[in-house]
Design a protein around this motif. Structure first.
Motif, PDB file in Angstrom:
ATOM      1  N   PRO A   1      59.416  27.584  92.403  1.00  7.78           N
ATOM      2  CA  PRO A   1      58.185  28.242  92.886  1.00  7.78           C
ATOM      3  C   PRO A   1      58.162  29.717  92.503  1.00  7.78           C
ATOM      4  O   PRO A   1      59.200  30.353  92.348  1.00  7.78           O
ATOM      5  CB  PRO A   1      58.276  28.061  94.407  1.00  7.78           C
ATOM      6  N   ALA A   2      56.963  30.230  92.340  1.00 13.27           N
ATOM      7  CA  ALA A   2      56.808  31.636  91.983  1.00 13.27           C
ATOM      8  C   ALA A   2      57.269  32.530  93.126  1.00 13.27           C
ATOM      9  O   ALA A   2      57.039  32.229  94.300  1.00 13.27           O
ATOM     10  CB  ALA A   2      55.354  31.930  91.635  1.00 13.27           C
ATOM     11  N   THR A   3      57.911  33.603  92.783  1.00 10.88           N
ATOM     12  CA  THR A   3      58.380  34.575  93.773  1.00 10.88           C
ATOM     13  C   THR A   3      57.594  35.857  93.593  1.00 10.88           C
ATOM     14  O   THR A   3      57.839  36.622  92.642  1.00 10.88           O
ATOM     15  CB  THR A   3      59.883  34.854  93.598  1.00 10.88           C
ATOM     16  N   PRO A   4      56.609  36.107  94.457  1.00  8.53           N
ATOM     17  CA  PRO A   4      55.783  37.322  94.279  1.00  8.53           C
ATOM     18  C   PRO A   4      56.607  38.580  94.491  1.00  8.53           C
ATOM     19  O   PRO A   4      57.545  38.612  95.290  1.00  8.53           O
ATOM     20  CB  PRO A   4      54.697  37.170  95.334  1.00  8.53           C
ATOM     21  N   SER A   5      56.242  39.625  93.777  1.00  8.92           N
ATOM     22  CA  SER A   5      56.939  40.900  93.901  1.00  8.92           C
ATOM     23  C   SER A   5      56.543  41.578  95.212  1.00  8.92           C
ATOM     24  O   SER A   5      55.393  41.494  95.672  1.00  8.92           O
ATOM     25  CB  SER A   5      56.579  41.802  92.716  1.00  8.92           C
ATOM     26  N   SER A   6      57.524  42.239  95.814  1.00  6.09           N
ATOM     27  CA  SER A   6      57.259  42.950  97.069  1.00  6.09           C
ATOM     28  C   SER A   6      56.614  44.307  96.832  1.00  6.09           C
ATOM     29  O   SER A   6      56.102  44.942  97.764  1.00  6.09           O
ATOM     30  CB  SER A   6      58.566  43.133  97.845  1.00  6.09           C
ATOM     31  N   ARG A   7      56.605  44.767  95.583  1.00  8.17           N
ATOM     32  CA  ARG A   7      56.016  46.063  95.275  1.00  8.17           C
ATOM     33  C   ARG A   7      54.494  45.947  95.211  1.00  8.17           C
ATOM     34  O   ARG A   7      53.966  44.916  94.794  1.00  8.17           O
ATOM     35  CB  ARG A   7      56.541  46.584  93.941  1.00  8.17           C
ATOM     36  N   PRO A   8      53.815  46.998  95.587  1.00  8.09           N
ATOM     37  CA  PRO A   8      52.325  46.956  95.519  1.00  8.09           C
ATOM     38  C   PRO A   8      51.869  46.944  94.071  1.00  8.09           C
ATOM     39  O   PRO A   8      52.459  47.593  93.199  1.00  8.09           O
ATOM     40  CB  PRO A   8      51.893  48.225  96.250  1.00  8.09           C
ATOM     41  N   ARG A   9      50.815  46.218  93.812  1.00  5.55           N
ATOM     42  CA  ARG A   9      50.279  46.133  92.465  1.00  5.55           C
ATOM     43  C   ARG A   9      49.499  47.395  92.136  1.00  5.55           C
ATOM     44  O   ARG A   9      48.659  47.833  92.928  1.00  5.55           O
ATOM     45  CB  ARG A   9      49.365  44.926  92.339  1.00  5.55           C
ATOM     46  N   PRO A  10      49.770  48.009  90.970  1.00  7.12           N
ATOM     47  CA  PRO A  10      49.024  49.234  90.621  1.00  7.12           C
ATOM     48  C   PRO A  10      47.565  48.924  90.354  1.00  7.12           C
ATOM     49  O   PRO A  10      47.207  47.814  89.939  1.00  7.12           O
ATOM     50  CB  PRO A  10      49.740  49.726  89.357  1.00  7.12           C
TER      51      PRO A  10
END
Length: 479
Positions: free
Chosen positions: A459-468
């Protein structure tokens, strides 16, 4: 440059009308009980054996011929006749802790044996399967660098001699032997043309097939169809005589090639000792696997193929390193091609870096014009395995290259060298145990397949950083 040496040797042979020696040391290990195996297949039947001759150096061959190898029962009878011979030979090699060696006439005959080994393993006759398994050891070893299990007489001889003909023409054993030992008082090309009239591979001459063999086989099959035993025996005897007339000269030529290479004029080559030990180890593992009932697959799995590729690559490096150390011709070829640095020691300094910390630096000069060196390369002294240097700079000044280096290992040995000494530096000493260590590492890594080779995508693991806000600008800032 190594190719240039080969061209010069062939030109010298052409000028003299006789093959010239290109090495002084033996390039192949000849086992005392090595078997000579000569087989002929029927035209259009590449996986058949029409006639076979088997024996040893200095021993008359045992010959068996089948009238028509397209009949499976007759073909299997010939193969079952061969099985006890090789069972006994392999058992003797195991008892002595050595390895079996099979000699064939040419690379074409080598390919025929390899193809047969693959096919015979999957027949429905257990004895024929067993023969295929035994031959598979030699067949699987044949493409490995430095292997000593399956030897082509033409390849072995061309490693020692250069002739005045094309390399492909050297594959005819009779022509090759004529160049090595030409008949006195005769033109060499006339003698070679005469020698080429005799087949020396795994096939008979097409004109012989059409004019003599095919009619005899057709007559034999007709007699068998008519149940005429007397005529059948007569035509089988005719075929026997025909095939013996073809196979005996091939067997004799292979014996002659082995005899030439067994001559005392060839010096000892220490590199062959290590190759023999590795061959014996591989043979022991192969036979243990057969005893444990492991089957030989027709196609390797991806994992087995990866292991074999690693083994082949490591073996190439080890064989090259062994020969460049112990074989004079291999070292000279390395110096000419630039894989071996032959330099004169012009400076050596012991530099103090810190209290009780010293560094030994060396500078060598060489006139080699095809040197393959760059900063960071490690080179080992080919005559002193304790000394290793790391190249820091290579500078070309006119016809001379200046190589600066730091001594990584063997600092005491480096300080004992005299200015003006000529050093041969090249690859590290062969590490025959490295393959086993790499296998253990690969086994650990391949225990769990990566997701790229698995059936289920993680499964995809979304990044915890905010998207620019501006993704393109963020990527450009990374550059």
């Amino acid at each position: 440059m190594a190719d240039l040496l080969n061209v010069v040797a062939r030109m010298r042979a052409l000028e003299q009308g006789q093959a010239v020696r290109i090495v002084s040391q033996r390039q192949v290990l000849i086992q005392p009980g090595a078997q000579i195996l000569t087989m002929l297949s029927m035209a259009g039947e590449d996986t058949s054996v029409h006639a076979v001759a088997v024996g040893r150096l200095g021993v008359a061959p045992r010959i068996k011929v089948v009238a028509d190898p397209r009949r499976r029962d007759d073909q299997y009878e010939l193969l079952r006749w061969l099985l006890p011979h090789f069972e006994t030979y392999y058992a003797q090699c195991r008892a002595e802790g050595t390895f079996p060696q099979i000699w064939v006439s040419s690379d074409g005959a080598l390919g025929h044996l390899d193809t047969l080994a693959d096919r015979l393993r999957f027949t429905d006759d257990q004895q024929v399967q067993r023969l295929g398994e035994l031959w598979t050891y030699a067949g699987e070893r044949s493409p490995i660098a430095g292997q000593q299990a399956l030897i082509s007489a033409t390849s072995a001889l061309t490693a020692h001699f250069a002739t005045g003909q094309q390399e492909t023409e050297d594959e005819h054993l009779g022509a090759l032997l004529t160049w090595i030992e030409p008949p006195p008082g005769r033109d060499i090309f006339a003698a070679v043309a005469m020698a080429e009239q005799q087949p020396m591979g795994a096939k008979t001459d097409p004109r012989f097939d059409a004019d003599e063999l095919q009619p005899a086989v057709a007559s034999f099959n007709k007699a068998r169809k008519d149940n005429d035993v007397r005529a059948q025996d007569f035509h089988a005897g005719r075929i026997q005589q025909m095939m013996e007339g073809v196979i005996r000269p091939i067997y004799t030529a292979t014996q002659k090639g082995m005899a030439i290479l067994s001559d005392p004029r060839w010096q000892h080559n220490a590199a062959l000792v290590s190759l023999g030990e590795q061959e014996a180890s591989n043979f022991a593992r192969f036979m243990e696997a057969r005893d444990e009932g492991h089957r030989l697959p027709y196609h390797d799995s991806a994992k087995a193929a990866a292991f074999k590729i690693v083994a082949r690559e490591r073996t190439v490096d080890n064989v090259e390193a062994a020969f460049v150390r112990h074989d004079h011709a291999a070292r000279e070829r390395g110096a000419e091609s630039g894989t071996v640095l032959r330099g004169t020691l012009v400076d050596r300094q012991k530099v103090r870096l810190a209290p009780r910390i010293f560094e030994t630096r060396m500078v060598l000069s060489t006139a080699q014009d095809s040197l393959h060196l760059r900063a960071g390369d490690e080179l080992w002294h080919l005559d002193d395995p304790k000394l290793c240097i790391r190249v820091t700079e290579v500078e070309r000044r006119g016809p001379i290259s200046w190589v600066s280096a730091i001594v990584d290992k063997g600092k005491r040995a480096a300080l004992q060298l005299d200015i003006g000494n000529v050093l041969d530096l090249g690859p590290e000493n062969p590490d025959w145990g490295a393959t086993v260590r790499e296998f253990a590492q690969m086994h650990t890594r391949l225990a769990s397949a990566p997701w790229t080779h698995a059936e289920v995508v993680p499964p995809a693991t979304p990044s915890s950083r905010p998207r620019p806000n501006d993704l393109l600008a963020a990527v450009e800032r990374l550059v």
